[in-house]
Design a protein around this motif. Structure first.
Motif, PDB file in Angstrom:
ATOM      1  N   HIS A 383       0.819  -1.209   0.000  1.00 30.29           N
ATOM      2  CA  HIS A 383       0.000   0.000   0.000  1.00 30.29           C
ATOM      3  C   HIS A 383       0.863   1.273   0.000  1.00 30.29           C
ATOM      4  N   LEU A 384       2.067   1.199  -0.560  1.00 25.43           N
ATOM      5  CA  LEU A 384       2.924   2.388  -0.588  1.00 25.43           C
ATOM      6  C   LEU A 384       2.323   3.545  -1.376  1.00 25.43           C
ATOM      7  N   PRO A 385       1.673   3.317  -2.518  1.00 25.51           N
ATOM      8  CA  PRO A 385       1.089   4.459  -3.233  1.00 25.51           C
ATOM      9  C   PRO A 385       0.089   5.244  -2.380  1.00 25.51           C
ATOM     10  N   ALA A 386      -0.749   4.531  -1.650  1.00 34.46           N
ATOM     11  CA  ALA A 386      -1.730   5.214  -0.807  1.00 34.46           C
ATOM     12  C   ALA A 386      -1.053   5.859   0.407  1.00 34.46           C
ATOM     13  N   ALA A 387      -0.074   5.165   0.974  1.00 30.48           N
ATOM     14  CA  ALA A 387       0.589   5.672   2.177  1.00 30.48           C
ATOM     15  C   ALA A 387       1.338   6.965   1.901  1.00 30.48           C
ATOM     16  N   LEU A 388       1.921   7.086   0.700  1.00 32.03           N
ATOM     17  CA  LEU A 388       2.725   8.261   0.373  1.00 32.03           C
ATOM     18  C   LEU A 388       1.979   9.253  -0.514  1.00 32.03           C
ATOM     19  N   THR A 393       5.141  13.809   2.678  1.00 34.73           N
ATOM     20  CA  THR A 393       5.496  12.593   3.418  1.00 34.73           C
ATOM     21  C   THR A 393       6.558  11.803   2.675  1.00 34.73           C
ATOM     22  N   ASP A 394       7.315  11.017   3.418  1.00 34.42           N
ATOM     23  CA  ASP A 394       8.362  10.181   2.833  1.00 34.42           C
ATOM     24  C   ASP A 394       8.544   8.957   3.721  1.00 34.42           C
ATOM     25  N   LEU A 395       9.360   8.040   3.247  1.00 30.83           N
ATOM     26  CA  LEU A 395       9.484   6.743   3.913  1.00 30.83           C
ATOM     27  C   LEU A 395      10.904   6.234   3.730  1.00 30.83           C
ATOM     28  N   MET A 410      11.825  -1.373  11.781  1.00 31.99           N
ATOM     29  CA  MET A 410      12.053  -1.795  10.405  1.00 31.99           C
ATOM     30  C   MET A 410      12.029  -0.649   9.400  1.00 31.99           C
ATOM     31  N   GLY A 411      11.675   0.539   9.844  1.00 33.97           N
ATOM     32  CA  GLY A 411      11.646   1.679   8.940  1.00 33.97           C
ATOM     33  C   GLY A 411      11.242   2.925   9.689  1.00 33.97           C
ATOM     34  N   VAL A 412      11.152   4.024   8.954  1.00 35.79           N
ATOM     35  CA  VAL A 412      10.752   5.283   9.570  1.00 35.79           C
ATOM     36  C   VAL A 412       9.935   6.082   8.564  1.00 35.79           C
ATOM     37  N   VAL A 413       8.886   6.730   9.068  1.00 34.75           N
ATOM     38  CA  VAL A 413       8.056   7.632   8.271  1.00 34.75           C
ATOM     39  C   VAL A 413       8.516   9.059   8.548  1.00 34.75           C
ATOM     40  N   ALA A 429      -0.848   9.091   9.982  1.00 32.50           N
ATOM     41  CA  ALA A 429      -1.736   8.699   8.889  1.00 32.50           C
ATOM     42  C   ALA A 429      -0.995   7.832   7.871  1.00 32.50           C
ATOM     43  N   THR A 430       0.254   8.173   7.592  1.00 28.19           N
ATOM     44  CA  THR A 430       1.044   7.378   6.643  1.00 28.19           C
ATOM     45  C   THR A 430       1.292   5.979   7.183  1.00 28.19           C
ATOM     46  N   LEU A 431       1.649   5.890   8.453  1.00 27.23           N
ATOM     47  CA  LEU A 431       1.905   4.580   9.056  1.00 27.23           C
ATOM     48  C   LEU A 431       0.625   3.744   9.099  1.00 27.23           C
TER      49      LEU A 431
END
Length: 442
Positions: A383-388, A393-395, A410-413, A429-431
């Motif tokens: 769901h990266l397209p929707a998340a970003l 926002t970035d990831l 495992m990562g950072v928003v 919201a992104t997470l």
């Protein structure tokens, strides 16, 4: 505003000149696979190490990433990698002999420090220095330097070698109090003790829960017991020591859970007097550490994460300092023109870091939020397209092999907003939109 390097005490400036003359920064850059590159051995290849490796490579250094497990994040981008137990002196010595680094960058604390001392004697730069690394990983040495030598304000404390001494120290300070092993980090082995009945359990946790406990179960860990401060909030002041002196970044606010970073934002909105005190404390502790490095013929260059307590009564206290980029500082990948990792690389390579180097890149506030995954197995993101899709926002996904029980970052928003609440809401919201699945490796 950042503190100008000219505000550094004159003694520190004098020792900088002496150390620089003794160990000139004359690194050959731009030909990492050529005959005479600057060779860097990165000890620890997690998410912070990955960003450090990338920034060093951007400036033309050759990087070999090392860690205790294969496929660590920095190994995936470095020129070369090694897997070995970094606490084993023979293995570390053999790796140094094989790689022949000009610079060794420790990114973790579990390292055979005696071998690093040998490396310094052989003319290799250790970042920021062997002496600084040893002091910062020992809570007793650090607290004595900060409070008793430099006169920095801290919480009241006592040290204890036994359960009886711990009971006496806690009684003298009063309850509630905090018990920590002197050799650990990130909350491992730490306990908040609210009454005398819990002291024995806190002693036990300090012995078995500390990061250095594995393989040393028969060794008693000395502990520090501190009065539990009436904390209002915490700050991280990233502080850079370089060939240009010492500068501080804008303060970072953050949230921790059980001693581990979960959220951060920059700049933290604090009163001017609090900001001045926090930056002064950061400058003094880093200046004190670099003076010690200079006394031993080392440079003491690099980024330091200085942790500050602001109490409910307005007092500003020194807590701890990390002699490397700080996890709360991952927000600088969005908030500053030069991230803490780029600043670290520049300082390490002898490039001056000035007030202009630590400028913010946005008028608003940037925030970061850790992606913490629980379970056992490989981790898949969807769901990266929707998340970003949300602007600003970035990831960063770290690429760790997986989760092996418990939880793992495992990562950072990252997000930019008009103010702190707006930026934090965007990371949330992104997470929430990002799909995270733990699957069986088979």
């Amino acid at each position: 505003m950042p503190i100008e390097s000219g505000n550094r005490p004159s003694a520190a400036s004098d020792s900088t000149a002496t150390a620089s003359a003794a160990r000139p920064a004359d690194f050959t850059l731009g030909t990492p696979l050529g005959a005479h590159p600057t060779r860097v051995l990165l000890l620890g290849s997690g998410e912070l190490g990955k960003e450090i490796a990338i920034e060093l490579m951007r400036l033309g250094a050759y990087v070999c990433a090392a860690d205790s497990y294969p496929g660590a994040p920095a190994m995936q981008v470095a020129h070369d990698c090694r897997v070995f137990d970094m606490t084993d002196p023979a293995s570390l010595d053999a790796t140094i002999a094989e790689i022949r680094p000009d610079i060794i960058v420790p990114e973790v604390e579990a390292i055979a420090t005696q071998e690093l001392e040998k490396a310094v004697d052989a003319g290799i730069d250790v970042v920021p220095s062997c002496q600084i690394a040893a002091i910062c990983m020992n809570r007793e040495s650090l607290r004595v330097l900060a409070h008793e030598t430099l006169g920095l304000p801290t919480t009241p404390y006592r040290f204890a070698d036994s359960l009886d001494e711990l009971k006496a120290g806690a009684e003298a300070l009063g309850y509630p109090c905090v018990v920590k092993p002197i050799m650990s980090s990130s909350g491992h082995g730490q306990s908040v003790v609210r009454d005398p009945a819990a002291i024995e359990a806190a002693w036990h946790e300090a012995q078995v829960g500390r990061r250095a406990a594995a393989g040393h179960e028969d060794q008693v860990s000395r502990v520090i017991v501190e009065a539990l401060a009436p904390l209002d909030y915490e700050l991280t002041v990233l502080t850079v020591s370089s060939s240009a002196g010492i500068v501080t970044c804008r303060p970072i606010g953050h949230v921790q859970v059980d001693g581990d970073y979960r959220e951060s934002w920059q700049p933290a909105r604090v009163p001017d007097d609090i900001l001045a005190q926090a930056q002064n404390i950061a400058r003094r502790i880093v200046g004190g550490l670099t003076d010690i490095a200079h006394d031993h013929g080392e440079r003491g260059w690099g980024v330091f994460g200085v942790e500050i307590f602001v109490l409910t009564d307005g007092r500003v206290l020194f807590n701890e300092v990390s002699p490397r980029p700080h996890d709360t500082g991952m927000v600088t990948m969005a908030s500053q023109y030069l991230s803490e990792f780029a600043l670290h690389a520049r300082a390490v390579l002898g490039i001056p870091v000035t007030d202009g180097s630590v400028a913010l890149s946005h008028d608003g506030v940037c925030a970061s939020r850790a992606i913490v995954v629980s379970g056992t197995g490989q981790v898949e993101f969807s769901h990266l397209p929707a998340a970003l899709a949300q602007p600003g926002t970035d990831l960063r996904l770290f690429g760790k092999p997986g989760v092996t029980g418990g939880h793992r970052r495992m990562g950072v928003v990252l997000a930019t907003g008009s103010d702190v609440d707006d930026a934090r809401t965007r990371t949330r919201a992104t997470l929430d939109t990002l799909g995270v699945t733990v699957t069986d490796a088979d």
